[in-house]
Design an enzyme around this catalytic site. Structure first.
Site, mmCIF file in Angstrom:
data_model
loop_
_atom_site.group_PDB
_atom_site.id
_atom_site.type_symbol
_atom_site.label_atom_id
_atom_site.label_comp_id
_atom_site.label_asym_id
_atom_site.label_seq_id
_atom_site.Cartn_x
_atom_site.Cartn_y
_atom_site.Cartn_z
ATOM 1 N N LYS A 37 57.005 36.147 39.428
ATOM 2 C CA LYS A 37 56.172 35.195 38.697
ATOM 3 C C LYS A 37 54.838 35.046 39.409
ATOM 4 O O LYS A 37 54.788 34.827 40.625
ATOM 5 C CB LYS A 37 56.847 33.816 38.611
ATOM 6 C CG LYS A 37 56.018 32.787 37.836
ATOM 7 C CD LYS A 37 56.785 31.481 37.662
ATOM 8 C CE LYS A 37 56.686 30.573 38.863
ATOM 9 N NZ LYS A 37 55.327 29.957 38.975
ATOM 10 N N ASP A 65 52.706 32.844 34.573
ATOM 11 C CA ASP A 65 52.978 31.428 34.304
ATOM 12 C C ASP A 65 51.692 30.617 34.406
ATOM 13 O O ASP A 65 51.381 30.040 35.445
ATOM 14 C CB ASP A 65 54.023 30.916 35.306
ATOM 15 C CG ASP A 65 54.419 29.473 35.046
ATOM 16 O OD1 ASP A 65 54.264 29.012 33.896
ATOM 17 O OD2 ASP A 65 54.885 28.811 35.991
ATOM 18 N N LYS A 67 50.905 28.395 31.698
ATOM 19 C CA LYS A 67 51.097 27.226 30.840
ATOM 20 C C LYS A 67 49.879 27.029 29.931
ATOM 21 O O LYS A 67 49.224 25.988 29.937
ATOM 22 C CB LYS A 67 51.374 25.981 31.688
ATOM 23 C CG LYS A 67 52.601 26.128 32.589
ATOM 24 C CD LYS A 67 52.798 24.913 33.466
ATOM 25 C CE LYS A 67 54.016 25.074 34.369
ATOM 26 N NZ LYS A 67 53.863 26.173 35.368
ATOM 27 N N ASP A 70 45.173 25.429 24.961
ATOM 28 C CA ASP A 70 43.808 25.494 24.446
ATOM 29 C C ASP A 70 43.919 25.548 22.921
ATOM 30 O O ASP A 70 45.015 25.466 22.374
ATOM 31 C CB ASP A 70 43.095 26.737 25.001
ATOM 32 C CG ASP A 70 41.596 26.530 25.137
ATOM 33 O OD1 ASP A 70 40.987 25.998 24.175
ATOM 34 O OD2 ASP A 70 41.028 26.890 26.186
ATOM 35 N N THR A 119 59.809 20.286 36.310
ATOM 36 C CA THR A 119 60.884 19.837 37.189
ATOM 37 C C THR A 119 60.395 18.888 38.276
ATOM 38 O O THR A 119 61.201 18.320 39.000
ATOM 39 C CB THR A 119 61.592 21.040 37.835
ATOM 40 O OG1 THR A 119 60.609 21.928 38.383
ATOM 41 C CG2 THR A 119 62.420 21.788 36.805
ATOM 42 N N ARG A 209 59.668 28.698 47.210
ATOM 43 C CA ARG A 209 59.652 28.334 48.623
ATOM 44 C C ARG A 209 60.916 28.691 49.406
ATOM 45 O O ARG A 209 60.808 29.107 50.566
ATOM 46 C CB ARG A 209 59.334 26.842 48.752
ATOM 47 C CG ARG A 209 57.858 26.544 48.559
ATOM 48 C CD ARG A 209 57.571 25.068 48.362
ATOM 49 N NE ARG A 209 57.860 24.648 46.993
ATOM 50 C CZ ARG A 209 57.490 23.453 46.501
ATOM 51 N NH1 ARG A 209 56.854 22.593 47.265
ATOM 52 N NH2 ARG A 209 57.768 23.148 45.250
#
Length: 236
Positions: A37, A65, A67, A70, A119, A209
């Site tokens: 990603k 990714d 998001k 527009d 999340t 992470r």
């Protein structure tokens, strides 16, 4: 929906400041990760599009990714460009016009995913944002609208995926971020372990992470791959 190879279910979030660091991580991870990603941090760095091409040349799957939010015509043009680039997944916000435009513009292998509820948000955050419903109800509502608009799936916490599986068609792709192999104290509030997310019905798990910051990122990725295989009752 076509069966998903077990090792493609782990999506590693390349949340690093520049493409050189991203390429170094990909090389270090080797065949422990198939799907990557790339998000806002890399999108604002030099070499973003070249990195997508570099990943595709190495037979890696790519999830862009951003998001997208527009006017529908602008989103449609962006989706068209991502399709041309060979991208596999991308995200749009859950506005009806945006979702419909993205679904109509996609081509090739590109799958459009609608964002449900980040999340990093909990029930208190949703109240502050003006949503008079619980998280599960919001996610289900947005998932139904996304499928009706022609999207391929949604991004959703693993906590809401079992409800999605009960109420949405099996063809829905459920991509689950906020995956934490152990307890965490970071900004992700609605989290789940890899095994629990897979057992709850998630198709893909986004992990950043816990792999990136591990002493041995490749070993951390392989441990998650093994946990996914066990949850699927497959040999690693």
């Amino acid at each position: 929906m076509t069966a998903i190879p077990a090792r493609e279910r782990l999506i590693f979030a390349l949340d690093v400041p520049h493409h050189i660091a991203a390429q170094r991580l990909v090389d270090d991870l080797g065949d422990s990760v198939v799907f990557y990603k790339v998000g806002l941090e890399l999108a604002l760095a030099e070499g973003f599009l070249d990195l997508i091409d570099w990943l595709r040349e190495r037979d890696k799957k790519v999830f862009v990714d951003l998001k997208l939010f527009d006017v529908p015509a602008t989103v449609a043009r962006a989706i068209h460009r991502l399709s041309e680039r060979g991208v596999d997944f991308t995200t749009v916000h859950g506005n009806q016009g945006i979702m419909e435009a993205a679904a109509e513009a996609k081509s090739g292998n590109l799958k459009v995913l609608a964002v449900t509820a980040l999340t990093s948000l909990d029930r208190g955050d949703l109240t502050d944002l003006g949503f008079d419903c619980d998280v599960e109800s919001l996610v289900l509502s947005r998932a139904r609208r996304a499928l009706a608009a022609g999207c391929d799936g949604v991004v959703s916490s693993g906590l809401e995926v079992p409800a999605l599986r009960r109420h949405a068609p099996e063809k829905l792709i459920a991509v689950t971020p906020g995956i934490r192999p152990v307890a965490n104290d970071d900004d992700q509030k609605r989290v789940m372990t890899p095994a629990a997310a897979i057992e709850g019905g998630a198709d893909y798990l986004v992990v950043g992470r816990p792999i990136r910051d591990a002493d041995d990122p490749r070993a951390a990725a392989e441990a998650i791959q093994a946990e996914i295989a066990t949850a699927l009752n497959e040999d690693d």
